[in-house]
Motif scaffolding. Structure first.
Motif, PDB file in Angstrom:
ATOM      1  N   TYR A 408       0.878  -1.296  -0.009  1.00  0.00           N
ATOM      2  CA  TYR A 408      -0.059  -0.088  -0.001  1.00  0.00           C
ATOM      3  C   TYR A 408       0.901   1.190   0.071  1.00  0.00           C
ATOM      4  N   GLU A 409       2.001   1.474   0.890  1.00  0.00           N
ATOM      5  CA  GLU A 409       2.930   2.343   0.960  1.00  0.00           C
ATOM      6  C   GLU A 409       3.587   2.739  -0.326  1.00  0.00           C
ATOM      7  N   GLU A 411       2.389   1.932  -3.325  1.00  0.00           N
ATOM      8  CA  GLU A 411       1.277   2.448  -4.286  1.00  0.00           C
ATOM      9  C   GLU A 411       1.080   3.793  -4.071  1.00  0.00           C
ATOM     10  N   GLN A 412       1.142   4.197  -2.812  1.00  0.00           N
ATOM     11  CA  GLN A 412       1.073   5.790  -2.382  1.00  0.00           C
ATOM     12  C   GLN A 412       2.257   6.502  -2.579  1.00  0.00           C
ATOM     13  N   GLY A 415       4.773   5.956   0.853  1.00  0.00           N
ATOM     14  CA  GLY A 415       4.263   6.154   2.284  1.00  0.00           C
ATOM     15  C   GLY A 415       4.520   7.696   2.708  1.00  0.00           C
ATOM     16  N   GLY A 417       3.090  10.403   2.103  1.00  0.00           N
ATOM     17  CA  GLY A 417       1.722  11.585   2.066  1.00  0.00           C
ATOM     18  C   GLY A 417       0.974  11.137   3.449  1.00  0.00           C
ATOM     19  N   HIS A 418       0.108  11.792   3.504  1.00  0.00           N
ATOM     20  CA  HIS A 418      -0.997  11.460   4.860  1.00  0.00           C
ATOM     21  C   HIS A 418      -2.354  11.170   4.270  1.00  0.00           C
ATOM     22  N   THR A 419      -2.513  10.392   3.285  1.00  0.00           N
ATOM     23  CA  THR A 419      -3.849   9.958   2.481  1.00  0.00           C
ATOM     24  C   THR A 419      -4.480   9.277   3.585  1.00  0.00           C
ATOM     25  N   VAL A 421      -7.820   6.703   4.152  1.00  0.00           N
ATOM     26  CA  VAL A 421      -8.539   5.660   3.534  1.00  0.00           C
ATOM     27  C   VAL A 421      -9.796   5.507   4.144  1.00  0.00           C
TER      28      VAL A 421
END
Length: 423
Positions: A408-409, A411-412, A415, A417-419, A421
């Protein structure tokens, strides 16, 4: 020598001597410390009393060639169960034990004002010796007689406890007048005189001397010799661990004293072949049964500690649940000194279920007919998901979580950012 580094106190360091110290060096070191640390001289210092016991124990081991050899090889741990004497007894043996000596050392005087002066003039009793005796649970249940070998000091028969070949060879030490100590005085200032006491070097504190040529060839002037003795120890039915069996006046002998007792303390010896565990007067037995036996009933035989065979069964229609505990009344341990009254035998059941794939389809059909019906699922929505449970493996579970988080990190974008989810 290997005295250092072994489990327990280093006896050589305790006495302040090297590992190659001679018997005379050991005795001199002990005398010096024993006088300094004696409880009568330090009535308000519990630490001194404890140190007095420790130096007594160290002297007893290092002054005995057999015990010293064991200690040098295996340390204090190798001496467990050897039966140590009381520290005061060791002190009395080394210094002669007379009331006058104690009075001189600690200011007791001759009129009974101190501990030494108030002692009985009759024969004193020697110290008790304690030995552990390992017995099995079967011995405790059935009763037994055990033989125990004890190495004890007995009065030398050749010299009849004189320490000398002839009766007149033992002489009072003229250097200390039989007191075992010498008093010296010196002036330390105007009108100030210091009085000091030290162990008599001529008789080594014994108060008597025997010329080397006159000493008994058997006991070497010690008055006693070491001899093995076998005693039969009765183990009563139902006896508990820690119980003590006393053999009166069977301890070490010494001229002019009453022998102490030999005290045998019962210890439970490990026995891997024994299926029972003891709790007080009760016994615990673990039994595995399969699911069929748990549901339809069981029968099995049990060989008791006295070799009786018991047929164990449950009542008709009784279902045994996992970890269930059942009791067989009055089949536990016999009570000590009342063997006709017994505790209970508790049986803990471990129900073994069939392994995966072990049941055939035909067996399942029979079980569906024989057992109560399954709980219905009820109405399902048109859209639902089917999930299968698995055996839980914590390591695999954590690894899977870590892989999902890393994926996931990545893909973002690493890691950074501070998205947020929402799920």
């Amino acid at each position: 020598m290997n005295g250092k580094g072994k489990k327990g106190t280093n006896f050589y360091e305790l006495l302040g001597i090297g590992e190659n110290a001679s018997p005379d060096d050991i005795k001199k070191a002990y005398r010096k410390l024993a006088i300094k640390l004696h409880p009568d001289k330090n009535p308000d210092n519990p630490e001194a009393a404890e140190q007095f016991k420790e130096v007594g124990k160290a002297y007893e081991v290092l002054s005995d060639p057999e015990k010293r050899e064991i200690y040098d090889k295996y340390g204090e741990e190798g001496l467990q169960g050897g039966g140590f004497h009381d520290a005061s007894s060791i002190f009395e043996q080394v210094f002669g034990g007379g009331g006058g000596i104690f009075s001189d050392f600690f200011g007791g005087g001759g009129g009974g004002g101190g501990r030494g002066g108030g002692r009985s003039r009759g024969p004193q009793k020697g110290d008790d010796i304690a030995f552990p005796l390992g017995v099995t649970l079967k011995d405790m249940y059935c009763g037994a007689v055990k033989k125990l070998k004890v190495n004890k000091k007995v009065i030398c028969t050749k010299c009849e406890g004189r320490g000398a070949k002839t009766a007149g060879a033992t002489q009072t030490c003229t250097s200390c007048n039989g007191q075992g100590v010498k008093i010296t005085r010196r002036q330390i200032g105007p009108g100030m005189i210091q009085q000091m006491q030290q162990v008599c070097p001529e008789c080594e504190g014994k108060g008597e001397v025997i010329d080397k040529k006159d000493r008994c060839v058997k006991c070497k002037g010690k008055k006693t010799v070491q001899e093995p003795k076998f005693i039969e120890v009765p183990v009563d039915q139902g006896v508990k661990e820690g119980e003590k069996i006393v053999f009166s006046q069977e301890g070490d002998q010494f001229p002019g004293t009453i022998p102490g007792d030999i005290i045998v303390q019962i210890r439970l010896k490990a026995d891997e072949s024994c299926p029972f565990e003891r709790h007080g007067d009760d016994l615990i037995y673990a039994k595995k049964i399969n699911l069929l036996e748990a549901l339809t009933g069981f029968e099995f035989t049990l060989t008791h500690l006295d070799d009786r065979v018991l047929l164990i069964k449950n009542k008709p229609g009784e279902v045994v649940k996992p970890d269930a505990i059942k009791v067989v009344p009055h089949e536990g341990m016999p009570m000590h000194r009342n063997q006709y009254v017994k505790g209970n035998l508790f049986i803990k059941f471990d129900v073994e279920f069939p392994k995966d794939g072990e049941l055939s389809e035909e067996s399942k059909e029979l079980l569906l007919k024989a057992l109560p019906p399954k709980a219905p699922v009820g109405m399902l929505p048109e859209q639902h998901e089917e999930c299968f449970v698995e055996e839980f493996n914590e390591h695999r579970h954590r690894s899977e979580q870590r892989r999902q988080r890393e994926a996931y990190e990545e893909e973002q974008g690493g890691g950074g950012g501070h998205t947020c989810v929402h799920q």
